[in-house]
Structures are given as C-alpha cells and as structure tokens.
Design a protein around this motif. Structure first.
Motif, PDB file in Angstrom:
ATOM      1  N   HIS A 118       0.821  -1.216   0.000  1.00 29.82           N
ATOM      2  CA  HIS A 118       0.000   0.000   0.000  1.00 29.82           C
ATOM      3  C   HIS A 118       0.856   1.268   0.000  1.00 29.82           C
ATOM      4  CE1 HIS A 118      -2.674  -3.174   1.536  1.00 29.82           C
ATOM      5  NE2 HIS A 118      -3.636  -2.491   0.967  1.00 29.82           N
ATOM      6  N   SER A 172      -8.557   4.190   1.204  1.00 29.46           N
ATOM      7  CA  SER A 172      -9.537   3.442   1.996  1.00 29.46           C
ATOM      8  C   SER A 172      -8.889   2.273   2.721  1.00 29.46           C
ATOM      9  CB  SER A 172     -10.670   2.939   1.094  1.00 29.46           C
ATOM     10  OG  SER A 172     -11.380   4.035   0.527  1.00 29.46           O
ATOM     11  N   ALA A 173      -7.945   1.594   2.063  1.00 29.03           N
ATOM     12  CA  ALA A 173      -7.247   0.475   2.701  1.00 29.03           C
ATOM     13  C   ALA A 173      -6.415   0.974   3.883  1.00 29.03           C
ATOM     14  CB  ALA A 173      -6.356  -0.236   1.683  1.00 29.03           C
ATOM     15  N   HIS A 175      -8.655   7.070  -9.232  1.00 33.85           N
ATOM     16  CA  HIS A 175      -9.532   6.016  -8.704  1.00 33.85           C
ATOM     17  C   HIS A 175      -8.730   4.984  -7.906  1.00 33.85           C
ATOM     18  CE1 HIS A 175     -12.470   7.036 -12.201  1.00 33.85           C
ATOM     19  NE2 HIS A 175     -12.727   7.761 -11.130  1.00 33.85           N
ATOM     20  N   ASP A 176      -7.558   4.610  -8.405  1.00 35.21           N
ATOM     21  CA  ASP A 176      -6.706   3.668  -7.676  1.00 35.21           C
ATOM     22  C   ASP A 176      -6.281   4.247  -6.329  1.00 35.21           C
ATOM     23  OD1 ASP A 176      -6.889   1.833  -9.719  1.00 35.21           O
ATOM     24  OD2 ASP A 176      -5.000   2.419 -10.666  1.00 35.21           O
ATOM     25  N   GLU A 187      -7.934   6.339  -4.479  1.00 32.57           N
ATOM     26  CA  GLU A 187      -9.055   6.302  -3.537  1.00 32.57           C
ATOM     27  C   GLU A 187      -9.135   4.937  -2.856  1.00 32.57           C
ATOM     28  OE1 GLU A 187     -11.109   8.737  -2.427  1.00 32.57           O
ATOM     29  OE2 GLU A 187      -9.638   9.973  -3.490  1.00 32.57           O
ATOM     30  N   ARG A 188      -8.904   3.877  -3.595  1.00 33.64           N
ATOM     31  CA  ARG A 188      -8.912   2.537  -2.992  1.00 33.64           C
ATOM     32  C   ARG A 188      -7.753   2.373  -2.009  1.00 33.64           C
ATOM     33  NH1 ARG A 188     -10.750   1.062  -8.292  1.00 33.64           N
ATOM     34  NH2 ARG A 188      -8.615   0.693  -9.021  1.00 33.64           N
ATOM     35  N   GLN A 197      -8.779   1.709   6.804  1.00 34.07           N
ATOM     36  CA  GLN A 197      -9.260   0.496   7.474  1.00 34.07           C
ATOM     37  C   GLN A 197      -8.213  -0.080   8.418  1.00 34.07           C
ATOM     38  OE1 GLN A 197     -10.510  -2.124   4.325  1.00 34.07           O
ATOM     39  NE2 GLN A 197     -12.150  -0.754   3.650  1.00 34.07           N
TER      40      GLN A 197
END
Length: 344
Positions: free
Chosen positions: A193, A325-326, A318-319, A321-322, A329
């Motif tokens: 990440h 989010s990871a 878009h990538d 944003e994922r 979390q």
C-alpha cells in the motif's frame, strides 16, 4: 568592375547577412528561456501561505523532534514494539535525558523513549524540568527499509535495559518471535500500500533555465527546497512533509551561470502516505502540472515520454481512492504521524 562582378559581390554580401541572421535566430531559439520581469501571479494553488522568501525547513532525522500538533505521544502499539519501564520514585527529565543513548536508532528503525508526566499523567517526550513516574521505550516494527529483525530487536532490548538501569527502573519486554512476526506482517501491508507518484513536464520547443522554472513554480506557491534543483509546495502545518515536490537537474542549478543552463524536463512528485487525503494532493499535482505546462509551453508525461491524458490520470485517481480506503481500514490513514513514520 564589371556588372557581373558587382552582382556577385552583392549576392555574396546577401548570403553572409543571411547566414549571420540564421545563426542568430538558431542561437536564440536554442537558448534556454529566462525568467520574465516580475508581475502579479496569474494562478495559485489553494490553500497557500504567505511564503515570500521562504525555504523548505530542514527536518531532523529524528521524527520525535518534528513539531507535533497537540503534543500527542509518539509511540503507538500499532507500529511500535513498546517496553514499559517502572521506577520506584519519580525521575527528573534532566536525569532521564542524560540516560538516553547517543543515537536514537536501532539498526534502521527509530528508537524512542517517552515519560509519564507526574503532573498530568500523560505520556510525552522527555523534557528538562519535568518529573516522570514511569517510562516506555519503543522501536518501530517497520519502515521503508524493511521489517524489524532479530538483531534489531536484541539491540532494542540492550538499549532499553541500559536506560532502565540508569534511571533505576525495571523494564518489561514482549516476546521477540511474536514481535518480529508482527513486524513482517506490517511490512508486507506497507509494501502493498505504498505509493510515490510523479509526472514529468517536458519542454515542447525551447529549453528552460533554472530561473525560468523557479519563477513559474513560485507563482503556484512552491518555495525553494533544502537542496539545489528542488522546490516544494508546503503543507498547512509547518514542519510536516510537503504536499508536492518539484525537482530538476541539480547540476543545472549549481552551474556557475544558471541562466545558461538548459533544462528540458522536471518532475512533480507526491508521496501518498505522507499527506492527508483531505488535502487532495493528487488533484493539486494535476492542477500544478496543467498550469505549468500551459504557462511554460510544456507537455505532461509519465517519465518515459508517454503523454498523460486526462483518462489516464482519472484511472490513477480512482486507484488512489482505494489505497486511501485500505489505509483508513488499517487505522493508518495518510498523513497521520504513525503513517508518516511507517512510510519513511
């Protein structure tokens, strides 16, 4: 002199003039563009500070010395191995500081000692003039150099025990195998990440001088970096990592006469985990690249010469944003002090 001779002489003169004019035009065309006369800026990237004459702050290697908003404790069990140190009686901050090891590193990892304030009961960085009823020492589980290993854990134990002995305390340690396994798992997550993005601006026609690049970047809020050929767009909190970085050839910046140095490209980069999501760093990178390309007659590429169109940049957004989010979390949101330490 015959009419033919006169015509040949005239023709020769015109040819010489033409060659001189062509050479002059070619020289002007190939010369790097120089800074323009000072004028009011036409574009800004929000939010900006009053940064006239400002330069990038030089950050200390020890993250614990960075300005910390709200003075929150640095150590976090999420990314640190933490050892508690109990003392029979309060210890002065001066004595605790004198007991600290000369280096705040264990291998490639940050080593930190905090004290529990006798007055507030809160954990804080040790300062002179205070008294502490307990201490805790910690070492990072992982950073961009890799995971904590057995040797580094053993060095952590030795340094912590030496500090505990010096302040008359008793240290408690967790299991090495469990912590090293936890370090490997965190390192695997961080590797999956991590993201450091950059785009390259290339000159379409005439090259740029360093001053020309600096002038146009300054209009967008960039300030001089700590090394030649680097500029940064600072964040809202002094002392924290910049939102964006701009870099061009260091040799051109160090040239005896930078005005004669020809620079044909420079990069804009973003260290994703270092900057908070709400600061919209990628949107600001896109905006900066677009404005600089327009004002400097450049083109935005991926560094391999491929022009980056809006569709490609949208896919990257878009990538991201994922990825954000990871990180959220995992309770390691981009821009948090723990996240900046992990991705450093």
């Amino acid at each position: 002199m015959s009419p033919l001779q006169v015509s040949l002489v005239a023709l020769g003169g015109l040819t010489v003039v033409g060659v001189v004019a062509y050479n002059y035009w070619t020289s002007r065309k190939s010369s790097p563009r120089l800074p323009e006369p000072l004028s009011e800026p036409t574009h800004t990237l929000e939010p900006l500070l009053d940064l006239s004459g400002a330069t990038e702050p030089v950050l200390d290697e020890d993250f614990a010395n960075l300005p910390q908003p709200e003075r929150k404790p640095l150590l976090d069990a999420l990314i640190d191995v933490i050892s508690t140190i109990e003392v029979d009686q309060p210890v002065s901050g001066d004595a605790a500081l004198a007991a600290l090891p000369s280096t705040r590193r264990v291998g490639t990892k940050l080593f930190t000692v905090e004290g529990c304030s006798q007055l507030s009961g809160e954990w804080e960085a040790i300062v002179p003039g205070q008294r502490y009823s307990a201490f805790q020492a910690g070492v990072q589980l992982a950073n961009r150099m890799g995971a904590l290993n057995d040797i580094e854990f053993s060095e952590f134990v030795v340094k912590t025990q030496a500090f505990a002995d010096a302040v008359g305390g008793t240290a408690t340690f967790s299991d090495m195998l469990e912590e090293v396994a936890r370090a490997r798992e965190l390192d695997q997550f961080a590797n999956a990440h991590d993201a450091q993005l950059s785009v390259t601006l290339c000159a379409r026609d005439a090259a740029w001088s360093p001053g020309y690049i600096q002038q146009h970047a300054a209009r967008l809020g960039f300030i001089a970096g700590s090394i030649p050929g680097r500029m940064v767009l600072p964040g809202a909190v002094p002392g924290l990592p910049p939102v964006l970085s701009l870099a061009f050839d260091m040799q051109a910046a160090l040239a005896e006469d930078p005005a004669l140095s020809a620079v044909r490209e420079f990069s804009l980069s973003l260290d994703v985990p270092q900057t908070a999501r709400e600061d919209q760093p990628f949107d600001r990178l896109r905006q900066a690249a677009r404005l600089l390309a327009q004002s400097m007659d450049g083109v935005v590429t991926d560094g391999r010469g491929q022009v980056l169109v809006d569709e490609a940049l949208d896919d990257i957004a878009h990538d991201l944003e994922r990825l954000y989010s990871a990180l959220d979390q995992r309770e390691l949101s981009a821009g948090l002090p723990q996240t900046r330490r992990l991705f450093s």
